[in-house]
Write an enzyme that holds these catalytic residues in place. Structure first.
Site, PDB file in Angstrom:
ATOM      1  CG  ASN A  11      40.606  43.551  38.030  1.00 14.97           C
ATOM      2  OD1 ASN A  11      41.680  43.476  38.184  1.00 14.97           O
ATOM      3  ND2 ASN A  11      39.790  42.431  38.917  1.00 14.97           N
ATOM      4  CE  LYS A  13      39.178  38.918  38.300  1.00 17.20           C
ATOM      5  NZ  LYS A  13      38.086  38.013  38.663  1.00 17.20           N
ATOM      6  CG  HIS A  99      37.455  42.738  42.336  1.00 16.86           C
ATOM      7  ND1 HIS A  99      37.598  41.561  42.783  1.00 16.86           N
ATOM      8  CD2 HIS A  99      37.080  42.745  41.186  1.00 16.86           C
ATOM      9  CE1 HIS A  99      37.479  40.789  41.805  1.00 16.86           C
ATOM     10  NE2 HIS A  99      36.938  41.651  40.705  1.00 16.86           N
ATOM     11  CD  GLU A 101      39.059  38.108  42.452  1.00 14.23           C
ATOM     12  OE1 GLU A 101      40.060  38.703  42.037  1.00 14.23           O
ATOM     13  OE2 GLU A 101      38.415  37.519  41.423  1.00 14.23           O
ATOM     14  CD  GLU A 171      33.002  43.098  38.811  1.00 14.57           C
ATOM     15  OE1 GLU A 171      33.388  42.506  38.003  1.00 14.57           O
ATOM     16  OE2 GLU A 171      33.951  43.315  39.801  1.00 14.57           O
ATOM     17  N   GLY A 177      34.602  34.993  38.017  1.00 12.71           N
ATOM     18  CA  GLY A 177      35.547  34.048  37.861  1.00 12.71           C
ATOM     19  C   GLY A 177      35.366  32.521  37.051  1.00 12.71           C
ATOM     20  CB  SER A 217      30.645  35.106  34.128  1.00 11.79           C
ATOM     21  OG  SER A 217      31.504  34.299  34.939  1.00 11.79           O
TER      22      SER A 217
END
Ligand code: PGA
Length: 265
Positions: A11, A13, A99, A101, A171, A177, A217
């Site tokens: 992804n 982002k 996701h 975020e 995740e 991140g 990560s």
């Protein structure tokens, strides 16, 4: 590790312009054209504005193309949303939903993710549902409860045959991140198995076949040990995959190991 089909994707982002996305996809295809896609699938999920030209860069279905989000209606008074018809028009085959975020910065709920999941499936897309607990939830011993809830609510009302177009990415929010903490392999292994059990409980045989990925990560060091988890079918990578050569190095390490393991069986 089973010799089932394996998946690796990224992804991007809110990074990469149209030109950068095209360059990335072209280079990735050039580096990986020899890999048999029937056993090793690659996917890229770039920004909305890059999708149309990214689709034109695709060759021979070497890379599946996904959207980072989707509105749950075909059209209407939903300023700022992108509909399934629009995503179909620009050549997407995959829609990512939930996701971390989206959940934690844009306050999306499980009920919203479920509307997106159902709408995307109704429009023929493959859906990648992302799930994962926060650090606080982990600390409070609620990880399993959270994962179960995100699966039950996110995938509610899905019929048996549609599970063939569902993918799930685990995740953990605290692992994602620049500030993410790398996961311990044993912890990831345990949660992936828990997720597999929840999927089996919800969907029976169909739940056994849903591909489950790990993300957060992932890098050149931990990709291989993570790929050896019992109930994993792929890796979902952010930063470490945004350079096509780095991504290819991770892909090759995992692929070599899989070939050896599958040959040994
Ligand atoms: P990361 O991102 O690999 O950069 O941690 C993962 C993700 O957000 O899916």
């Amino acid at each position: 590790m089973a010799c089932k089909k394996w998946y690796m994707g990224t992804n991007t982002k809110m990074y990469k312009t149209i030109a950068q996305t095209n360059q990335f996809i072209s280079r990735l295809q050039e580096l990986t054209f020899d890999i048999d896609r029937s056993s090793f699938e690659l996917f890229v999920i770039p920004s909305f504005t890059t999708l149309e030209s990214a689709n034109r860069c695709r060759k021979d279905n070497l890379v599946k193309l996904g959207a980072q989000n989707m509105g749950w209606e075909e059209q209407g008074q939903y300023t700022g949303e992108i509909s399934p018809l629009m995503l179909r028009e620009v050549g997407c085959d995959l829609v990512m939903v939930g996701h971390s975020e989206r959940r934690h910065i844009f306050m999306e709920t499980d009920e919203m993710e479920n509307k997106k999941v159902r709408c995307a499936l109704d429009h023929g897309f493959t859906v990648l549902l992302c799930i994962g607990e926060t650090e606080q939830e982990k600390g409070a011993g609620q990880s399993n409860e959270v994962l179960r809830r995100q699966i039950q609510l996110g995938l509610a009302g899905i019929n048996e045959k549609d599970t063939a177009r569902v993918w799930v990415a685990y995740e953990p929010v605290w692992a994602i991140g620049v500030n993410g903490k790398p996961v311990e392999i044993g912890y990831a292994d345990e949660k992936l198995t828990y997720i597999r059990d929840c999927l089996k409980m919800e969907f029976g045989k169909g739940g056994e076949e849903i591909p489950v990925f790990y993300g957060g990560s992932v890098n050149a060091e931990n990709a291989l040990p993570l790929s050896r988890c019992k109930d994993i079918n792929g890796l979902f990578i952010g930063r470490s995959a945004w350079d096509a050569d780095n991504f290819n190095a991770i892909i090759r390490a995992v692929q070599d190991n899989r070939e050896k393991c599958c040959l040994a069986k």
